[in-house]
Design a protein around this motif. Sequence first.
Motif, PDB file in Angstrom:
ATOM      1  N   GLY A   1      33.581  -4.225 -37.611  1.00 60.31           N
ATOM      2  CA  GLY A   1      32.855  -5.580 -37.361  1.00 60.31           C
ATOM      3  C   GLY A   1      32.197  -5.810 -38.083  1.00 60.31           C
ATOM      4  N   TYR A   2      30.652  -5.396 -37.567  1.00 56.94           N
ATOM      5  CA  TYR A   2      29.410  -6.276 -37.957  1.00 56.94           C
ATOM      6  C   TYR A   2      27.909  -4.704 -38.495  1.00 56.94           C
ATOM      7  N   TYR A   3      28.734  -4.070 -38.022  1.00 59.05           N
ATOM      8  CA  TYR A   3      27.932  -2.872 -38.831  1.00 59.05           C
ATOM      9  C   TYR A   3      27.732  -1.349 -38.507  1.00 59.05           C
ATOM     10  N   ALA A   4      27.298  -0.644 -38.930  1.00 59.56           N
ATOM     11  CA  ALA A   4      27.460   0.551 -38.714  1.00 59.56           C
ATOM     12  C   ALA A   4      25.927   1.075 -38.325  1.00 59.56           C
ATOM     13  N   GLY A   5      26.234   2.763 -37.490  1.00 59.51           N
ATOM     14  CA  GLY A   5      25.126   3.013 -36.799  1.00 59.51           C
ATOM     15  C   GLY A   5      24.418   2.226 -35.267  1.00 59.51           C
ATOM     16  N   PRO A   6      22.922   2.292 -34.529  1.00 56.16           N
ATOM     17  CA  PRO A   6      22.731   2.971 -35.299  1.00 56.16           C
ATOM     18  C   PRO A   6      22.385   4.295 -35.232  1.00 56.16           C
ATOM     19  N   VAL A   7      22.078   5.020 -36.369  1.00 63.76           N
ATOM     20  CA  VAL A   7      22.017   6.326 -36.573  1.00 63.76           C
ATOM     21  C   VAL A   7      19.917   7.353 -36.254  1.00 63.76           C
ATOM     22  N   PRO A   8      19.635   7.087 -35.095  1.00 66.40           N
ATOM     23  CA  PRO A   8      18.454   7.799 -34.684  1.00 66.40           C
ATOM     24  C   PRO A   8      17.881   9.057 -34.885  1.00 66.40           C
ATOM     25  N   LEU A   9      17.129   9.623 -35.791  1.00 66.78           N
ATOM     26  CA  LEU A   9      17.072  11.135 -35.706  1.00 66.78           C
ATOM     27  C   LEU A   9      15.317  10.972 -35.681  1.00 66.78           C
ATOM     28  N   ASN A  10      14.726  12.058 -35.439  1.00 66.06           N
ATOM     29  CA  ASN A  10      12.907  12.410 -34.700  1.00 66.06           C
ATOM     30  C   ASN A  10      13.228  12.665 -36.533  1.00 66.06           C
ATOM     31  N   ALA A  11      12.378  13.133 -37.423  1.00 67.34           N
ATOM     32  CA  ALA A  11      11.855  13.157 -38.586  1.00 67.34           C
ATOM     33  C   ALA A  11      10.306  12.857 -38.923  1.00 67.34           C
ATOM     34  N   ALA A  12       9.584  12.944 -37.926  1.00 71.95           N
ATOM     35  CA  ALA A  12       8.440  12.964 -37.772  1.00 71.95           C
ATOM     36  C   ALA A  12       7.654  13.627 -39.446  1.00 71.95           C
ATOM     37  N   ASN A  13       7.023  13.064 -40.335  1.00 74.72           N
ATOM     38  CA  ASN A  13       6.091  14.555 -41.235  1.00 74.72           C
ATOM     39  C   ASN A  13       7.265  15.217 -42.064  1.00 74.72           C
ATOM     40  N   GLN A  14       9.078  14.702 -42.128  1.00 74.76           N
ATOM     41  CA  GLN A  14       9.429  15.402 -43.043  1.00 74.76           C
ATOM     42  C   GLN A  14      10.019  14.262 -44.123  1.00 74.76           C
ATOM     43  N   CYS A  15      10.917  13.981 -45.065  1.00 71.30           N
ATOM     44  CA  CYS A  15      11.248  13.997 -46.187  1.00 71.30           C
ATOM     45  C   CYS A  15      12.947  13.483 -45.527  1.00 71.30           C
ATOM     46  N   VAL A  16      13.005  13.200 -45.672  1.00 71.21           N
ATOM     47  CA  VAL A  16      14.463  11.834 -45.121  1.00 71.21           C
ATOM     48  C   VAL A  16      15.806  11.717 -46.387  1.00 71.21           C
ATOM     49  N   ARG A  17      17.111  12.281 -46.519  1.00 69.91           N
ATOM     50  CA  ARG A  17      18.286  10.945 -47.142  1.00 69.91           C
ATOM     51  C   ARG A  17      18.717  10.264 -46.342  1.00 69.91           C
ATOM     52  N   TRP A  18      18.785   9.293 -46.569  1.00 69.03           N
ATOM     53  CA  TRP A  18      19.690   8.298 -45.925  1.00 69.03           C
ATOM     54  C   TRP A  18      19.946   7.335 -47.020  1.00 69.03           C
ATOM     55  N   GLY A  19      21.511   6.610 -46.582  1.00 68.77           N
ATOM     56  CA  GLY A  19      22.321   5.889 -46.236  1.00 68.77           C
ATOM     57  C   GLY A  19      24.059   4.991 -46.193  1.00 68.77           C
ATOM     58  N   GLY A  20      24.476   4.398 -46.143  1.00 68.94           N
ATOM     59  CA  GLY A  20      25.843   4.184 -46.248  1.00 68.94           C
ATOM     60  C   GLY A  20      26.638   3.475 -47.374  1.00 68.94           C
ATOM     61  N   SER A  21      27.633   2.602 -46.472  1.00 69.08           N
ATOM     62  CA  SER A  21      29.012   2.326 -47.289  1.00 69.08           C
ATOM     63  C   SER A  21      29.113   1.359 -46.509  1.00 69.08           C
TER      64      SER A  21
END
Length: 295
Positions: free
Chosen positions: A261-281
Amino acid sequence: MPTTRPTTLKSAITVLLLVLTAVLIPRAASAQNTSLLAVSHKSPFNCGKTFYANNWYPGHNPSGSIDWQDYGGDDIDGETVRATAAGTAYFYDAGSTSYGQWIEVRHSDGTRTRYAHLATMVRSAGSSLSVGQGTAIGTVGATGGATAPHLHYEQRTSTGAMDTSPTVDGVTVSLGEKKAVTSTNACSGNPYTPEGVCGSGYSVIDSAALSGGTTYLLYNSGNGYNCVVTMKSTNLGTATAVSAFLEPQGESRTTDSGNYGYYAGPVPLNAANQCVRWGGSVGSSSYTSPFEHCG
């Protein structure tokens, strides 16, 4: 004409005293000004939802509380419960007795509202949360001493006394009355925020606009976690396709997708000192980032 002077002097003194009285003695606040200071409440349900507000009398404990119940063919069980006015929400659990899972929201003027017999709450018992009018705080259930799913609702004064004729969405429901009330709560935009969905300590560091919403990347410097959430801006309160994903470089992608109804997520992950690819639809509109935010 000396005979007129005492009368003239007396009149002048009288006028002066009246002026001083008006200036020095404070006037009581008008009813209009007083009403502007009062917190106004909306229905505790999604925009456009209609349910019965039943102020049982006699025999309801505490007297003056409202039982929100099914209206027509609309089943109240599992409905989203929203704060009827802004304040700080406190979460409790009385187990299989009394209110069951319940919430008290304390408002800026010292008044309080209570929401009881909840099936779920957005925070665990013992927690607190700053809420706006329309913030989702739980769902309708039958926990505690309830015999059927409904929402037990109270409006209390700053001293804790019951308001036995509570008003929501401009409708006053006095003792012994049962009225159908249509909600205008959360009708003007998504009542959730990315920070509120991801939780304490997260801040937005990037975002991408979608047709019908926005996907956000957040970071928590305290624990090194990223979090992605996609917020809808259309079809609010109606379950439609929406998704959010997060992929630390060198690791598998984690996705939350479904009809929400309002949002997708949250998607939390440990990514300290890492590059991340992210997004949604949202629907057919989507966004996928390159690997970035590598610090």
